[in-house]
Design a protein around this motif. Sequence first.
Motif, PDB file in Angstrom:
ATOM      1  N   LEU A  11       0.880  -1.165   0.000  1.00  0.00           N
ATOM      2  CA  LEU A  11       0.000   0.000   0.000  1.00  0.00           C
ATOM      3  C   LEU A  11       0.922   1.221   0.000  1.00  0.00           C
ATOM      4  O   LEU A  11       1.657   1.460   0.966  1.00  0.00           O
ATOM      5  CB  LEU A  11      -0.916   0.024   1.226  1.00  0.00           C
ATOM      6  CG  LEU A  11      -1.858   1.232   1.245  1.00  0.00           C
ATOM      7  CD1 LEU A  11      -2.831   1.194   0.071  1.00  0.00           C
ATOM      8  CD2 LEU A  11      -2.656   1.285   2.539  1.00  0.00           C
ATOM      9  N   SER A  40      -5.718   3.685  -6.837  1.00  0.00           N
ATOM     10  CA  SER A  40      -6.961   3.626  -6.074  1.00  0.00           C
ATOM     11  C   SER A  40      -7.814   4.848  -6.424  1.00  0.00           C
ATOM     12  O   SER A  40      -7.394   5.990  -6.212  1.00  0.00           O
ATOM     13  CB  SER A  40      -6.634   3.605  -4.578  1.00  0.00           C
ATOM     14  OG  SER A  40      -7.749   4.011  -3.840  1.00  0.00           O
ATOM     15  N   LEU A  76     -11.262   3.804   3.927  1.00  0.00           N
ATOM     16  CA  LEU A  76     -10.001   3.608   4.645  1.00  0.00           C
ATOM     17  C   LEU A  76      -9.595   4.909   5.326  1.00  0.00           C
ATOM     18  O   LEU A  76      -9.023   4.924   6.412  1.00  0.00           O
ATOM     19  CB  LEU A  76      -8.921   3.169   3.636  1.00  0.00           C
ATOM     20  CG  LEU A  76      -7.493   2.998   4.126  1.00  0.00           C
ATOM     21  CD1 LEU A  76      -7.422   1.915   5.197  1.00  0.00           C
ATOM     22  CD2 LEU A  76      -6.574   2.637   2.966  1.00  0.00           C
ATOM     23  N   GLU A  77      -9.865   6.013   4.668  1.00  0.00           N
ATOM     24  CA  GLU A  77      -9.600   7.344   5.218  1.00  0.00           C
ATOM     25  C   GLU A  77     -10.536   8.313   4.537  1.00  0.00           C
ATOM     26  O   GLU A  77     -11.012   8.047   3.445  1.00  0.00           O
ATOM     27  CB  GLU A  77      -8.129   7.755   5.020  1.00  0.00           C
ATOM     28  CG  GLU A  77      -7.632   7.773   3.571  1.00  0.00           C
ATOM     29  CD  GLU A  77      -8.108   8.950   2.763  1.00  0.00           C
ATOM     30  OE1 GLU A  77      -8.190  10.049   3.321  1.00  0.00           O
ATOM     31  OE2 GLU A  77      -8.393   8.786   1.572  1.00  0.00           O
ATOM     32  N   THR A  88     -10.995   7.200   0.474  1.00  0.00           N
ATOM     33  CA  THR A  88     -10.496   6.007  -0.222  1.00  0.00           C
ATOM     34  C   THR A  88     -11.362   4.796   0.118  1.00  0.00           C
ATOM     35  O   THR A  88     -11.395   4.379   1.277  1.00  0.00           O
ATOM     36  CB  THR A  88      -9.043   5.716   0.238  1.00  0.00           C
ATOM     37  OG1 THR A  88      -8.243   6.864  -0.019  1.00  0.00           O
ATOM     38  CG2 THR A  88      -8.474   4.507  -0.471  1.00  0.00           C
ATOM     39  N   ILE A  90     -12.257   1.186   0.873  1.00  0.00           N
ATOM     40  CA  ILE A  90     -11.421   0.072   1.350  1.00  0.00           C
ATOM     41  C   ILE A  90     -11.508  -1.149   0.435  1.00  0.00           C
ATOM     42  O   ILE A  90     -10.490  -1.763   0.126  1.00  0.00           O
ATOM     43  CB  ILE A  90     -11.871  -0.399   2.767  1.00  0.00           C
ATOM     44  CG1 ILE A  90     -11.630   0.692   3.800  1.00  0.00           C
ATOM     45  CG2 ILE A  90     -11.155  -1.683   3.174  1.00  0.00           C
ATOM     46  CD1 ILE A  90     -12.069   0.298   5.207  1.00  0.00           C
ATOM     47  N   VAL A  93      -9.210  -1.318  -2.569  1.00  0.00           N
ATOM     48  CA  VAL A  93      -7.798  -1.377  -2.164  1.00  0.00           C
ATOM     49  C   VAL A  93      -7.442  -2.810  -1.755  1.00  0.00           C
ATOM     50  O   VAL A  93      -6.443  -3.370  -2.201  1.00  0.00           O
ATOM     51  CB  VAL A  93      -7.529  -0.403  -0.979  1.00  0.00           C
ATOM     52  CG1 VAL A  93      -6.168  -0.649  -0.355  1.00  0.00           C
ATOM     53  CG2 VAL A  93      -7.648   1.044  -1.433  1.00  0.00           C
ATOM     54  N   GLU A  94      -8.315  -3.413  -0.951  1.00  0.00           N
ATOM     55  CA  GLU A  94      -8.042  -4.772  -0.469  1.00  0.00           C
ATOM     56  C   GLU A  94      -8.083  -5.788  -1.596  1.00  0.00           C
ATOM     57  O   GLU A  94      -7.240  -6.681  -1.678  1.00  0.00           O
ATOM     58  CB  GLU A  94      -9.052  -5.150   0.632  1.00  0.00           C
ATOM     59  CG  GLU A  94      -8.706  -4.522   1.959  1.00  0.00           C
ATOM     60  CD  GLU A  94      -7.251  -4.773   2.385  1.00  0.00           C
ATOM     61  OE1 GLU A  94      -6.885  -5.940   2.585  1.00  0.00           O
ATOM     62  OE2 GLU A  94      -6.489  -3.803   2.498  1.00  0.00           O
ATOM     63  N   GLN A 114      -4.343   9.167   8.656  1.00  0.00           N
ATOM     64  CA  GLN A 114      -5.303   8.101   9.004  1.00  0.00           C
ATOM     65  C   GLN A 114      -4.856   6.745   8.463  1.00  0.00           C
ATOM     66  O   GLN A 114      -4.984   5.733   9.137  1.00  0.00           O
ATOM     67  CB  GLN A 114      -6.685   8.432   8.436  1.00  0.00           C
ATOM     68  CG  GLN A 114      -7.311   9.674   9.037  1.00  0.00           C
ATOM     69  CD  GLN A 114      -8.531  10.118   8.230  1.00  0.00           C
ATOM     70  OE1 GLN A 114      -9.326   9.314   7.769  1.00  0.00           O
ATOM     71  NE2 GLN A 114      -8.675  11.411   8.048  1.00  0.00           N
ATOM     72  N   VAL A 115      -4.335   6.732   7.242  1.00  0.00           N
ATOM     73  CA  VAL A 115      -3.888   5.463   6.645  1.00  0.00           C
ATOM     74  C   VAL A 115      -2.752   4.882   7.488  1.00  0.00           C
ATOM     75  O   VAL A 115      -2.735   3.694   7.803  1.00  0.00           O
ATOM     76  CB  VAL A 115      -3.401   5.668   5.181  1.00  0.00           C
ATOM     77  CG1 VAL A 115      -2.768   4.382   4.646  1.00  0.00           C
ATOM     78  CG2 VAL A 115      -4.542   6.104   4.290  1.00  0.00           C
ATOM     79  N   LYS A 118      -3.897   3.017  10.447  1.00  0.00           N
ATOM     80  CA  LYS A 118      -4.576   1.735  10.198  1.00  0.00           C
ATOM     81  C   LYS A 118      -3.674   0.705   9.537  1.00  0.00           C
ATOM     82  O   LYS A 118      -3.834  -0.488   9.755  1.00  0.00           O
ATOM     83  CB  LYS A 118      -5.787   1.970   9.293  1.00  0.00           C
ATOM     84  CG  LYS A 118      -6.891   2.728   9.989  1.00  0.00           C
ATOM     85  CD  LYS A 118      -8.143   2.728   9.140  1.00  0.00           C
ATOM     86  CE  LYS A 118      -9.188   3.647   9.716  1.00  0.00           C
ATOM     87  NZ  LYS A 118     -10.189   4.031   8.740  1.00  0.00           N
ATOM     88  N   VAL A 119      -2.790   1.165   8.676  1.00  0.00           N
ATOM     89  CA  VAL A 119      -1.928   0.236   7.935  1.00  0.00           C
ATOM     90  C   VAL A 119      -0.485   0.561   8.291  1.00  0.00           C
ATOM     91  O   VAL A 119       0.131   1.454   7.709  1.00  0.00           O
ATOM     92  CB  VAL A 119      -2.155   0.356   6.401  1.00  0.00           C
ATOM     93  CG1 VAL A 119      -1.365  -0.705   5.635  1.00  0.00           C
ATOM     94  CG2 VAL A 119      -3.632   0.274   6.063  1.00  0.00           C
TER      95      VAL A 119
END
Length: 195
Positions: A11, A40, A76-77, A88, A90, A93-94, A114-115, A118-119
């Motif tokens: 990512l 994305s 995601l954010e 974005t 999710i 992306v996944e 934020q990303v 989380k990641v």
Amino acid sequence: MEDTIMAKGLLIVLSGPSGVGKGTVLKEFIHDKDLKLAYSVSMTTRKQRPGEVDGINYHFVTKEEFEQAKKNGELLEAAEFVGNYYGTPISEVERLRNEGKNVILEIEVQGCTQVREKVKDALTIFIVPPSMAELEKRIRGRNTEPEEIVQERLAKAAREMELIGMYKYVVCNDDAKLAADIIRVIIKRHMKSNI
Ligand code: 5GP
């Protein structure tokens, strides 16, 4: 090679102040096959500009649709930028990462924060201008916005520049082709360590 288990793709987050030329740099390397990139497509409430295609440049949605997606935990954010929402999705992306693609987000700095939360292993790249004077020139050059908006963007850019230390890599966009070459090297290095 049939038995090889495919590694999940990276990512990659390309961020930096508005006007720095993130999109221009991205165009220089997005089609490089060796990098196995997938862009994305963000969701936004801003108006579609001439030449933009829904589903390619952005998913253009209403404020209500955006809020619903956010409430449903589909983003995601999400961030507000100059009066519009951006986020974005999710699921896409996944899906792409699970196919082994290296997914790249081109987003502003609040979203990147934020990303990162989380990641943890997100590959974050901050694009900086060669100088603030040059950034001002670029912002003024591409916009026909009123002076107060220009000032707002510049003040925002100065605050965003303070977050530079949060990123894994910082790349100067003095020359877009050179910046893209540097990013290519960074991505390739991480692709190797992702196997
Ligand atoms: P523009 O309206 O010029 O296309 O984009 C404005 C800003 O929003 C740019 O800095 C762009 O990188 C950022 N942006 C685009 N998509 C997203 C997104 O999904 N999330 C966040 N946080 N920013 C985005």
